[in-house]
Design an enzyme around this catalytic site. Structure first.
Site, short mmCIF file in Angstrom:
data_model
loop_
_atom_site.label_atom_id
_atom_site.label_comp_id
_atom_site.label_asym_id
_atom_site.label_seq_id
_atom_site.Cartn_x
_atom_site.Cartn_y
_atom_site.Cartn_z
N ASP A 1 20.57 45.10 1.27
CA ASP A 1 21.57 44.55 0.36
C ASP A 1 21.63 43.03 0.54
OD1 ASP A 1 24.01 44.42 -1.28
OD2 ASP A 1 25.03 44.09 0.64
N LYS B 1 21.99 52.54 -6.21
CA LYS B 1 20.89 51.93 -5.45
C LYS B 1 19.99 53.01 -4.86
CE LYS B 1 23.31 47.68 -4.05
NZ LYS B 1 23.67 46.82 -2.90
N ASP C 1 24.59 40.42 -0.92
CA ASP C 1 25.92 39.85 -0.67
C ASP C 1 26.65 40.61 0.43
OD1 ASP C 1 26.47 37.72 -2.94
OD2 ASP C 1 25.42 39.39 -3.86
#
Length: 271
Positions: free
Chosen positions: A8, A197, A10
């Site tokens: 990931d 995701k 952020d």
């Protein structure tokens, strides 16, 4: 043995100043040198990923990124869209009808643009767009429905208290029709039903010939949960919520304390 690192951005790869710590860059290069494939797996649109990919100084041949919370997979050599899931016309109209009942601003993402439907972008949306290196574009509903345009996901943005009310009022109905997640205090996201995701990561893992148990995923937020659960080793950042931490196999340091580098060292470089 870990063969693929799903990362990931952020709150994970990026520190709180939205920069990539040098320790993260060094650890990623060491992992790649050890034979591990890196796949950035983010809620950001592609325009918000490219500058960071360049900062990582990675080879672009036969590499991939997953963007828009799993709606799109791009090949980095030419940023070609290789697989995707999109909102239907009916979905876009349904979301527009909801937007008329709330102060939350209704936004959409196509391949290149951060779009606002039927309203002038407010300060919150303009700021959020700046974080992904772009400016929002106002479009009509008719433009959003153009058959040649792929709309990957939608977001509703509002101040936390307003978005609390939005989630109370519409969260259940949106979750029934879409893959929906409150990814940040000011952002509620909706993707095509069944899209996360993890779904994109599963497709890419199979394409590359890896098994789930050969995947390590690192994330911090609610939109990372399915990815952490899919991977053989799911690592939560130290800055994750307690809920995310409980679902992970391991909790590393925070994004401001080089948590990605620590996890790579522990589970890849020292194995």
């Amino acid at each position: 043995m870990i063969k693929l690192l799903a990362l990931d951005m952020d709150g994970t790869l990026l520190d709180n100043q939205k920069e990539i710590p040098q320790a993260h860059i060094a650890a990623i290069h060491q992992a790649i040198k050890a034979g591990v494939k890196l796949v950035l797996c983010t809620g950001r649109p592609l325009v918000g990923v490219k500058p960071y990919y360049e900062k990582l100084s990675l080879t672009q041949e036969n590499e991939y990124v997953i963007v828009d919370n799993g709606c799109a997979i791009h090949q980095t050599e030419d940023w070609k869209l290789v697989n995707w899931r999109q909102l239907s016309k009916e979905d876009i109209i349904f979301l527009d009808q909801i937007s008329k009942q709330t102060p939350a601003q209704y936004t959409l993402f196509d391949e290149e643009r951060y779009l606002v439907v039927d309203e002038e972008p407010n300060n919150l949306v303009t700021y959020d767009a700046s974080l992904v290196f772009t400016t929002p574009t106002q479009i009509s509903l008719e433009e959003a429905l153009h058959p040649d345009t792929i709309m990957f996901q939608a977001m509703f943005l509002a101040q936390p208290e307003e978005l609390d009310s939005f989630e109370d009022q519409f969260g259940d109905v949106l979750s029934q029709r879409f893959s929906a997640v409150r990814s940040q205090p000011v952002i509620f996201e909706t993707m095509p039903k069944g899209t996360t995701k993890a779904t994109a990561l599963k497709e890419l893992t199979e394409k590359l010939g890896f098994l789930p148990e050969e995947v390590m995923a690192i994330g911090d937020a609610n939109n990372d949960i399915e990815m952490l659960e899919f991977a053989g080793l799911g690592v939560a950042m130290g800055n994750s919520s307690n809920y995310v931490k409980k679902l992970a196999n391991y909790v590393t340091d925070t994004n401001d304390a080089n948590g990605v580098a620590a996890a790579i060292e522990k589970f890849i470089l020292n194995q």
